[in-house]
Each structure stands twice: as C-alpha cells, then as structure tokens.
Design a protein around this motif. Structure first.
Motif, PDB file in Angstrom:
ATOM      1  N   CYS A  49      50.965  26.869 -92.322  1.00  0.00           N
ATOM      2  CA  CYS A  49      51.091  28.307 -92.557  1.00  0.00           C
ATOM      3  C   CYS A  49      52.328  28.610 -93.386  1.00  0.00           C
ATOM      4  O   CYS A  49      53.290  27.854 -93.422  1.00  0.00           O
ATOM      5  N   PRO A  51      54.998  30.520 -93.266  1.00  0.00           N
ATOM      6  CA  PRO A  51      56.393  30.452 -92.808  1.00  0.00           C
ATOM      7  C   PRO A  51      56.934  29.023 -92.810  1.00  0.00           C
ATOM      8  O   PRO A  51      58.101  28.805 -93.168  1.00  0.00           O
ATOM      9  N   CYS A  79      50.555  28.770 -80.178  1.00  0.00           N
ATOM     10  CA  CYS A  79      50.492  28.911 -81.630  1.00  0.00           C
ATOM     11  C   CYS A  79      51.350  27.845 -82.296  1.00  0.00           C
ATOM     12  O   CYS A  79      52.208  27.245 -81.682  1.00  0.00           O
ATOM     13  N   ARG A  80      51.105  27.615 -83.572  1.00  0.00           N
ATOM     14  CA  ARG A  80      51.744  26.520 -84.287  1.00  0.00           C
ATOM     15  C   ARG A  80      53.259  26.591 -84.272  1.00  0.00           C
ATOM     16  O   ARG A  80      53.927  25.584 -84.382  1.00  0.00           O
ATOM     17  N   PHE A  81      53.802  27.810 -84.172  1.00  0.00           N
ATOM     18  CA  PHE A  81      55.252  27.929 -84.295  1.00  0.00           C
ATOM     19  C   PHE A  81      55.969  27.012 -83.311  1.00  0.00           C
ATOM     20  O   PHE A  81      57.017  26.456 -83.621  1.00  0.00           O
ATOM     21  N   TYR A  84      56.734  23.828 -84.943  1.00  0.00           N
ATOM     22  CA  TYR A  84      57.408  23.818 -86.237  1.00  0.00           C
ATOM     23  C   TYR A  84      58.569  22.829 -86.286  1.00  0.00           C
ATOM     24  O   TYR A  84      58.699  22.037 -87.215  1.00  0.00           O
ATOM     25  N   GLU A 219      51.859  39.356 -87.892  1.00  0.00           N
ATOM     26  CA  GLU A 219      52.619  38.145 -87.602  1.00  0.00           C
ATOM     27  C   GLU A 219      54.097  38.404 -87.875  1.00  0.00           C
ATOM     28  O   GLU A 219      54.462  38.988 -88.897  1.00  0.00           O
ATOM     29  N   PRO A 310      49.979  35.586 -92.472  1.00  0.00           N
ATOM     30  CA  PRO A 310      49.893  34.460 -93.385  1.00  0.00           C
ATOM     31  C   PRO A 310      48.476  33.894 -93.334  1.00  0.00           C
ATOM     32  O   PRO A 310      47.843  33.922 -92.280  1.00  0.00           O
ATOM     33  N   CYS A 313      46.621  32.172 -90.186  1.00  0.00           N
ATOM     34  CA  CYS A 313      47.369  32.422 -88.941  1.00  0.00           C
ATOM     35  C   CYS A 313      46.393  32.677 -87.799  1.00  0.00           C
ATOM     36  O   CYS A 313      45.652  33.653 -87.795  1.00  0.00           O
ATOM     37  N   MET A 314      46.409  31.772 -86.824  1.00  0.00           N
ATOM     38  CA  MET A 314      45.368  31.795 -85.797  1.00  0.00           C
ATOM     39  C   MET A 314      45.394  33.053 -84.923  1.00  0.00           C
ATOM     40  O   MET A 314      44.378  33.713 -84.759  1.00  0.00           O
ATOM     41  N   PRO A 315      46.572  33.396 -84.341  1.00  0.00           N
ATOM     42  CA  PRO A 315      46.558  34.582 -83.473  1.00  0.00           C
ATOM     43  C   PRO A 315      46.177  35.855 -84.224  1.00  0.00           C
ATOM     44  O   PRO A 315      45.495  36.722 -83.678  1.00  0.00           O
TER      45      PRO A 315
HETATM   46  S1  SF4 Z   1      51.953  33.006 -85.720  1.00  0.00           S
HETATM   47 FE1  SF4 Z   1      50.622  32.425 -87.369  1.00  0.00          FE
HETATM   48  S2  SF4 Z   1      51.943  32.009 -89.084  1.00  0.00           S
HETATM   49 FE2  SF4 Z   1      53.202  31.982 -87.253  1.00  0.00          FE
HETATM   50  S3  SF4 Z   1      53.220  29.848 -86.670  1.00  0.00           S
HETATM   51 FE3  SF4 Z   1      51.580  30.823 -85.553  1.00  0.00          FE
HETATM   52  S4  SF4 Z   1      49.794  30.429 -86.808  1.00  0.00           S
HETATM   53 FE4  SF4 Z   1      51.567  30.074 -88.102  1.00  0.00          FE
END
Ligand code: SF4
Ligand code: SF4
Lengths: 378, 402
Positions: A49, A51, A79-81, A84, A219, A310, A313-315
């Motif tokens: 994504c 970010p 979520c992916r964050f 990160y 987001e 983005p 972005c899943m959520p």
């Molecule tokens: S909220 Fe969306 S953009 Fe941010 S890390 Fe999660 S999936 Fe990626």
C-alpha cells in the motif's frame, strides 16, 4: 544512534519534540515528495500500500542524513500496518540499508518488552519520570497541532486569496515547533485565531455566505499526509469548502499508542456506536471509524463526504462497500478517492471541482425551497 | 429451512465445520454450483471493482444460490487464538450486502476464537437461539462441526486431494466425483479444451501480445473433467514421459518428475475455474505439494527466522509452509498463486520471496485477475518448470560429477 521515523503530515513536529526532550539525536526525513515516493516505489513490492512506499522513501532520504535507527509503531493486525515495521526492515536490509528498526509495541503482548525498547531508545541517562514528562508534553503538542489544523480548515474557504490562509498556517506551525512550555503551547491556537480574525477584517472571501462543509473520512495516512492526498484539504479549501475530518493525530495517538487512556482532540471511540447499524465489527485500520464518521457527518448536516484510501487498502474497501447505504439513507453525496503513485493532480482536481459543484447546486436548491428571502436579499 | 452456503472463500477452508454444525441442528445447508462463467460474470458485475478476486467470485456465488430460504455468511474473525483473518473477511457480511438478492435474509454469526471457546460458544448459542435451537443442541452442533472440520483437515494432511477430502461433506462434489469416475475422462491426463501451445514454442517467449481471455480461448471447463482429473487417475508421469519436452534422449525419460509446491490461499489454488485449472495442469507435469498438506510443526519450523509473527492465519500458514519448502529438498520450486488486489499477499509474497532467494529455491508469483488469459498462464508455467528442471538437472550433474 541517530533516530528517524516515517512522515505522516505534521506528526514530525511532535515526534521531533519528544526525542529532543530526551536528548536523543533525531533525523527528521526531508518532506515527502515525488523523489521520496520514487525511491520507495523502487524497493517496495508493487502491490504494497501507498504509505509503505512513502515510508521507505523517507528512510532512505533520512539515511543520507545519517540516520541509522528507525522508530515506528506496530500492532497485531488485522491490517497491514501492524506488519510495516518488520516488512520494511527486511526490504531495507536486502537493499543494503543497515537500519536498526525499533517497533514500539508490546512484543508478544509483553509490556516489559515494550519498556525495554523504550529504554533502548531513551538510553540510560533518562529517568522514567523524565520519559513520562516528555511523552505527556509531546502528546499535548499533538492536541494543539490538531486545534491549529482545525482552525485552518475553517479559515481556508473564508479567505479571498488562498495563499493568505497558508501563510498563517506556516506561522502557527513555526510557533508550535518553537513552543517548549505548556504556556507557550496553549498560546499558539489563540494567536492563530486572532490572526485569522484580523486578516478576515479586510478579506472576506466567501462573500458572507456560509461555505460548503465536507467531511473527510478514510485511511489515516492519506487523511493526515497532504503529499499522499495531493493536498486535498487545501484544494477543497481553495474551492470554497470547509473540511472536517474523522481522524486527527492526537485521537489516533490516544487510541493507538495510549490504548484509549487518552482521547485526543477528536476522540475515535464514538464511531463504533455510530457505525453499528452498518458495520458491527472492527475490520482493522480505521474502516469502522470511516463508517461511523460518515454517519456522524451526515447527521450533523454536512453537505458531502469524501473518503480517501490508498489503492488496495483492505479496511477502507470494506467501508467503501458500506458507504453507499449511508449515502442513500441520509441522502448525502459521498465520493471515494483512491490514491496511489500514479494519481495525477489534474485528474484529481477535476473530480474535486465536479464534486464541489454538485454539492453547491444541491445546497442552493435547498436554499431556494427553504428561504427564498435570503437569496433575494443578496 | 434451506440455508445457502456460497461456494467461495470460507467454503474452501471451513465448510466442514458449518456442514457439521447445521447437520447436527437438523438444518439443511446447500452450496452453490461449481464456479462457471456466468457465476464469474455476475460476481464481477455485483462486487465492487476495487476488491479482490475471491470476494468478486463470492458475489457471483451468492447470486447462484437457488431455492434457498436464507443466505449464511459467517463473520470469520479468527480461527486460532493468536491470529485474525483478513480485514475484508472481518467486514464480509456487511460489505457484500449489495450483492445479496433483494429479500433474501442473511444469517450471520461472529466466529472468533481469540475470545476463547466459552465466548465463542456463547455467540453460537445466541445465533442458534435465533434459529429456534436450544443451547444444548447448539453445544452438540459445535462439537460435531469441530469433529467434521478436524476430519477434513486430517485428510488433507494425509495428502488426500481437496475434492476427495471435501466430498464427504459436500454432496455436490460427491456426485460430480461419481460421475467423473464413471466416465472415461479420468483415464487420460487431464487437459482443458482449447488451443494447446504449439510444440515449437520456445519457453519464455513473450506471448503477452496474444493473450486471449477465457471466452476467446474457448475455455469452458467442464466440471466433471475438472474433478476427474484431480488427484485420482494414473500416477504422475515425468514431464518427458508425458511428452512435454520434445526431442529429448531416451535416457532422460527416466528423470523423476519435478516436485513443485503450489502455495497460496486455498480459495485460489482450489478454485479451478478462476485459476484456469492451474493445479490440474501442474499435476500432469509434476508432483505437487500444497499448504494444506504441511503439518503445524513444520509450519512453525518454517516461520523460525522471522522476527515478528504474521497475524493472519492464512498468511502464517502460507509463509510457514513456503519457507519450509524453500529450505528442504522436498520440492524443486515454489509457485505462489496470488490474485490482484490481495492485501495480505502483498506482504506475504514479498517475505517469502526473500526466504526463497536466500535458499536459492526457484520461486514464481502468479497473480490472477478476472482477465487472466490461458496463453499467458501456460507460457509462464512452462518457462518456470523448464527453468526449474534445468536447475535440478544441473545440480544433480554437479553432485554426480564432483
Ligand atoms: S490501513 Fe490500508 S493503507 Fe494503511 S496499512 Fe492498512 S491496508 Fe495499508
Ligand atoms: S486475504 Fe486477500 S484474497 Fe483473501 S479476502 Fe483478503 S484480500 Fe481478498
């Protein structure tokens, strides 16, 4: 050790203040720009994504200024964050950047582990009391920062020339950076408000009519980082719309870092109740907050809602699937803007103009029905 | 009451649990048919453009459920104490509502093991009560669901194919399997009808320019053909014996078949229509290993070396199994089947790429989307298999000579 961190809008002001209060050497990455994104895009997986791509660019640019340690917050999903930090560490290491990455989270749920990481960053010369004091002051700074941003949101559409508001914004930010006591900190918004009033005496841009109100949801990174959103707030302000957003920095800090012990300038916890009829469960990131905030803006009579996300972005894709029902139930236009490294300014501006135009026509239509007098009176 | 369970996403991993659960409650659970072109097309029409392929396919299967009184869409939050499913699955019941036919009631329940078994059971009891079931009945159903699920997973671990393992719980698969076994199809190595790459085609040739879409290539996967092909049938032949590499010398024909791990979400690897029968194609040319066949202990072993645990259960298994395969010599190469728009794969496939690179294991990511063409898939697959084979042969030469 030279610490750096990823940019997210004005958050650097707060983070820099925190580390400096602890005498930790900190490298603020150069402001995110096209070059930053290009650097990140080269290293990141294509489907990562946005970010994450900008984060990587920030680190590389900070490395050029001597940074060797990255601090980032973490999380345990969904979520992916939350991944990160580790993902970025591996990407950087394989690309030959030898960063130490400190993820501020309780590893495996262990608070002791978190304390050790903080201790590692702060070094042995800082007492816990001093660390706590520094954190509290930094947090307060984030609350004031949010007040400043909110004042600017209101000021922008009311200025006749767009540059005027930006100038006051820059001054206020400078004051914020310099303030080192609670007293000087709390003077910042007061002075900004005064400055806005003073300049509006001679510059009444909106011609006395109430500007459109647009609620921005979505987001967090794309909401808080003007580079990622191609200055969407500023653009809307210049088009004569006042914006408000679902998330401000301190609300996120309160929820994400202080686990709800602090609420921030705009508390997030009301949103889950508002979202309930549409979404009953958290979906990671701020998907639930997006839905709840959309309901909140609709109830408060905003003219329109803009969702930022983005690409991928899943959520927010979950939220985007739900927003049409809110649009129908409250009869409020909602536009979704998907952002990635290919988003162009011109295309975005056209879409924003069309949206504002639509909202304006709706609004004037309502006015005609409701109060013919005021229209005639002008 | 007939309750519909769409044959998509959760079906591939958790259907046995729900089949056992509803059977024990004396409620009829029916699935949608196997994916076909009209299901795919209606899914693409009904789902949001931005979401991932499996969710789009799900939208199609929701349309395809006929003669049901309600639609069952559980919210699978977590199936283990420490992990989550993907955010899109957490928001599933609500975010897919636009694809639900007007007037069809949706039944949903939160399935969240993170909260512990007691609270999970309480949640299921509440759900059961809404269907007029007593607590004791729900508790029994929970037990039966768990047993069925375990049986399914054990069968997969023992190396039985997905279809073989699932047929016990899914009448649709049972009947298609029977038909397939009765028919002549399974006596031949399976192939999808349609143009075959010409024998003279050089591996690695770019054919992007002539990518045909599914319809264009005349691909119409016959369900029976698909089922009959998988797992059963004569044992895997080596690629040479199957005549895939023309012009090789007789000695080479004795080369053992390649061993390839196909990893990725089960709802992609087993979704024969959407993946253009990738699994069947691979199985006709190599011995194939899948994520579901890897024991927990080996997954944990694979994950060693990661500083931080992945928090999605599918991704953990994929990375763990993939890393395990990267390190040992159980397989010669790894194919990661992903799909456009998958957020969790964007992280996992990158982590795994780094592991595979470090271990010098051939690794390829295939990304499906709704326009994936057969020609492109075949070319990439062939090129990868050829490359892997050259590697294997070179390595065995080296060890034989030195
Ligand atoms: S909220 Fe969306 S953009 Fe941010 S890390 Fe999660 S999936 Fe990626
Ligand atoms: S894991 Fe990937 S493919 Fe599965 S639902 Fe989530 S985004 Fe879609």
């Amino acid at each position: 050790m030279k610490v750096t961190f990823p940019h997210m809008g004005n958050a650097w002001i707060v983070i820099q203040a925190l580390f400096e209060a602890l005498d930790v050497e900190v490298v603020v990455p150069p402001p995110s720009g096209k070059g930053t994104l290009n650097l990140g895009t080269k290293l990141a997986p294509e489907s990562a994504c946005l970010p994450l791509k900008i984060n990587l660019g920030n680190y590389i640019e900070a490395a050029a200024k001597g940074a060797d340690t990255i601090v980032i917050t973490g999380g345990s999903g969904p979520c992916r964050f939350g991944f990160y930090g580790e993902s970025e560490r591996q990407i950087l290491a394989d690309a030959g950047y030898d960063f130490e990455v400190v993820i501020l989270e309780p590893p495996g749920g262990s608070l002791w582990g978190l304390a050790r990481r903080i201790r590692y960053l702060a070094g042995s010369r800082n007492s816990w009391a001093r660390i706590v004091r520094a954190v509290r002051f930094a947090y307060e700074k984030s609350v004031v920062l949010d007040q400043v941003e909110d004042l600017i949101h209101q000021a922008r559409p009311r200025f006749s020339d767009a540059a005027g508001a930006e100038k006051l914004y820059a001054i206020a930010r400078q004051h914020l950076i310099e303030s080192a006591s609670y007293e000087s900190l709390h003077r910042v918004p007061v002075r900004l408000a005064q400055n806005i009033r003073d300049s509006q005496g001679d510059a009444n841009g909106s011609g006395g009519k109430e500007p459109l109100r647009i609620g921005i949801v979505g987001e967090i990174y794309t909401i808080l980082e003007p580079f990622a959103s191609l200055d969407v707030e500023q653009q809307l302000g210049a088009l004569g719309a006042e914006v408000d957003r679902s998330i401000y920095l301190s609300g996120w800090v309160g929820q994400h870092i202080f686990r709800g012990l602090a609420q921030g300038y705009r508390p997030l916890r009301v949103y889950s109740r508002l979202a309930k009829p549409y979404l009953e469960h958290m979906v990671g990131g701020h998907g639930l907050e997006t839905v709840g905030a959309a309901v909140s803006f609709a109830r408060r009579g905003f003219d329109g809602i803009l969702q930022l996300l983005p690409l991928g972005c899943m959520p927010e894709i979950v939220a985007a699937g739900i927003l049409p029902r809110i649009q129908a139930d409250f009869s409020i236009p909602i536009m979704t803007l998907t952002l990635d490294e290919h988003t162009g300014r011109a295309g975005l501006q056209t879409r924003l103009e069309a949206f504002v135009d639509l909202l304006e026509r709706r609004k004037s239509g309502r006015l005609k029905r409701g109060s013919v007098l005021s229209v005639a009176g002008k | 009451m007939r309750i519909g369970f769409p044959r998509a996403v959760h079906y591939y991993d958790y259907f046995p649990f729900w089949a056992g659960f509803f059977r024990s409650l004396n409620l009829e659970l029916v699935t949608s048919p196997l994916t076909n072109r009209s299901i795919m097309e209606s899914g693409l029409k009904k789902a949001s453009d931005e979401t991932c392929l499996p969710i789009k396919i799900l939208a199609g299967h929701i349309q395809a459920l006929k003669g049901v009184d309600a639609l069952f869409l559980p919210r699978m939050v977590s199936t283990e104490e420490q992990t989550y499913l993907c955010p899109k699955l957490l928001g599933l019941p609500e975010s897919i509502l636009a694809a639900v036919p007007q007037g069809l009631p949706v039944l949903t329940v939160n399935f969240n093991r993170r909260l512990g078994n007691r609270r999970l059971l309480a949640e299921l009891e509440r759900f059961g009560a809404s269907l007029g079931k007593k607590r004791a009945e729900v508790r029994q159903a929970f037990g039966q669901g768990g047993e069925w699920q375990e049986r399914f997973e054990r069968s997969r671990l023992q190396g039985l194919s997905f279809t073989q393992s699932m047929a016990e719980f899914d009448p649709v698969l049972r009947s298609s399997r029977r038909k397939a076994e009765a028919g002549p199809q399974n006596q031949f190595p399976a192939r999808v009808r349609g143009p075959k790459p010409s024998a003279g085609e050089v591996p690695g040739d770019r054919v992007d320019g002539e990518l045909t879409d599914r319809e264009g290539s005349g691909r119409e996967v016959d369900d029976r053909e698909v089922i009959g092909r998988e797992g059963s049938g004569p044992d895997v032949m080596s690629r040479e014996a199957a005549g895939r590499t023309p012009g090789c010398s007789p000695e080479e024909k004795k080369e053992p078949p390649l061993k390839i791990a196909l990893i990725g979400h089960s709802y992609l690897t087993q979704e024969t229509y959407a993946n253009l029968n990738l699994l069947g194609r691979l199985q006709s040319q190599a011995r194939v290993r899948l994520v579901e066949e890897v024991e927990t202990s080996r997954i944990a072993q694979g994950l060693q070396g990661q500083r931080k645990d992945l928090f999605w259960s599918h991704a953990r298994k994929i990375l763990g199994a993939g890393s395990f395969f990267s390190r040992g010599d159980e397989v010669d190469g790894i194919i990661y089947l992903s799909c456009f728009g998958c957020g969790t794969d964007s992280i996992t496939q990158d982590l795994l790429a780094r592991v595979a690179r470090k271990e010098h294991k051939p690794y390829m990511v295939l990304t499906l989307d709704e326009h994936s063409g057969e020609a492109g898939l075949v070319t990439r697959l062939e090129a990868f298999l050829d490359m892997t084979e050259r590697r294997v042969r070179r390595e065995s030469d080296i060890s034989a000579h030195g």
